[in-house]
Write an enzyme that holds these catalytic residues in place. Structure first.
Site, mmCIF file in Angstrom:
data_model
loop_
_atom_site.group_PDB
_atom_site.id
_atom_site.type_symbol
_atom_site.label_atom_id
_atom_site.label_comp_id
_atom_site.label_asym_id
_atom_site.label_seq_id
_atom_site.Cartn_x
_atom_site.Cartn_y
_atom_site.Cartn_z
ATOM 1 N N GLY A 57 35.557 40.135 42.960
ATOM 2 C CA GLY A 57 35.870 41.136 41.934
ATOM 3 C C GLY A 57 34.732 42.046 41.519
ATOM 4 C CD GLU A 112 32.555 36.946 36.724
ATOM 5 O OE1 GLU A 112 33.194 37.835 37.329
ATOM 6 O OE2 GLU A 112 32.881 35.758 36.726
ATOM 7 C CG ASP A 116 41.441 36.110 31.353
ATOM 8 O OD1 ASP A 116 41.761 36.631 30.271
ATOM 9 O OD2 ASP A 116 42.264 35.554 32.091
HETATM 10 P P1 IMP Z 1 38.119 33.289 33.240
HETATM 11 O O1 IMP Z 1 37.503 32.020 33.789
HETATM 12 O O2 IMP Z 1 39.407 33.004 32.513
HETATM 13 O O3 IMP Z 1 37.164 34.068 32.368
HETATM 14 O O4 IMP Z 1 38.558 34.154 34.489
HETATM 15 C C1 IMP Z 1 37.673 35.009 35.085
HETATM 16 C C2 IMP Z 1 38.129 35.502 36.434
HETATM 17 O O5 IMP Z 1 39.565 35.609 36.544
HETATM 18 C C3 IMP Z 1 37.607 36.902 36.615
HETATM 19 O O6 IMP Z 1 36.311 36.905 37.140
HETATM 20 C C4 IMP Z 1 38.627 37.511 37.534
HETATM 21 O O7 IMP Z 1 38.271 37.242 38.866
HETATM 22 C C5 IMP Z 1 39.911 36.811 37.194
HETATM 23 N N1 IMP Z 1 40.705 37.660 36.283
HETATM 24 C C6 IMP Z 1 40.917 37.465 34.964
HETATM 25 N N2 IMP Z 1 41.697 38.444 34.441
HETATM 26 C C7 IMP Z 1 41.971 39.282 35.462
HETATM 27 C C8 IMP Z 1 42.728 40.523 35.551
HETATM 28 O O8 IMP Z 1 43.301 41.057 34.580
HETATM 29 N N3 IMP Z 1 42.773 41.090 36.790
HETATM 30 C C9 IMP Z 1 42.165 40.567 37.888
HETATM 31 N N4 IMP Z 1 41.429 39.433 37.839
HETATM 32 C C10 IMP Z 1 41.344 38.795 36.641
HETATM 33 MG MG MG Z 2 35.306 37.634 38.688
#
Ligand code: IMP
Ligand code: MG
Length: 205
Positions: A57, A112, A116
């Site tokens: 990403g 990053e 999320d």
């Molecule tokens: P977290 O561990 O919940 O913070 O998720 C982080 C990862 O989930 C990010 O680095 C993204 O790769 C993926 N992610 C979270 N939300 C989105 C989105 O809206 N679109 C695409 N990828 C997302």
């Molecule tokens: Mg990511």
């Protein structure tokens, strides 16, 4: 955000996914990334930061960010996969590709695409700190309004974003739309939240 109304792009549909409404325009993104690069340049004068990008990403953000930093920088990448839905992180993270470089004594900036829940970030910070960098800061292009990490660890951030699933500028749904120059909200044909299979999702980042 999305103030570049002159460029109202056509909705793009691939399979059951449609990326239509632009949350952050390409023009706004470029300006914000330049500003982040200038901030980092000022903060790291006299040092050679090591940018650590989380694949896949962050690849587009990292490449623009690096060009906006007027210092000698080095790059490394890691890839992680998380267990759970492809659109929801469980916080159980496995390193699929580890770094090539030694972090000891380095000024590391973790780059990053989006924070999320923050679970992936919490894991990665712990993992990288254990390698004894001189410093570790986080630079995230997008941060959810309701993330669950301590704000003090988010040193550089581009935009606070709502909970809609986003694509473009490196972000994907099912590997689609990463090459869009803007960030858009994606809808699925059934109007459900896009869901991936349960189990391990490779390169969910
Ligand atoms: P977290 O561990 O919940 O913070 O998720 C982080 C990862 O989930 C990010 O680095 C993204 O790769 C993926 N992610 C979270 N939300 C989105 C989105 O809206 N679109 C695409 N990828 C997302
Ligand atoms: Mg990511």
């Amino acid at each position: 955000m999305a103030s570049d109304s002159s460029a109202a792009p056509d909705p793009l549909t691939v399979g059951r996914y449609t990326a239509s409404s632009v949350l952050v325009s390409a023009v706004d993104l470029q300006a914000r990334v330049r500003a982040l690069g200038e901030e980092i340049t000022a903060d790291y004068v006299g040092r050679e930061p090591l940018l650590v990008g989380v694949l896949k990403g962050a690849f587009m953000f990292m490449s623009d960010l690096a060009r906006a930093i007027d210092l000698p920088v080095e790059f490394d990448f890691m890839a992680v996969s998380s267990y759970g839905h492809s659109t929801r992180s469980s916080g159980v993270v496995r390193i699929v590709k580890d770094l090539d470089l030694d972090l000891a004594g380095r000024d590391v900036i973790l780059v990053e695409d989006i924070i999320d829940s923050g679970l992936t970030l919490n894991y990665l910070r712990r993992n990288l700190l254990a390698r004894n960098p001189a410093s570790l800061e986080v630079c995230a292009l997008l941060v959810r309004e309701n993330h669950k990490v301590d704000d003090s660890i988010l040193r550089y951030e581009g935009y606070r974003v709502p909970s809609d699933f986003l694509v473009g500028y490196g972000l994907d749904v099912d590997e689609k739309f990463r090459n869009l120059p803007d960030v858009r909200i994606v809808k699925v044909a059934s109007d459900e939240v896009p869901e991936g299979p349960e189990g391990e999702v490779e390169s969910a980042a």
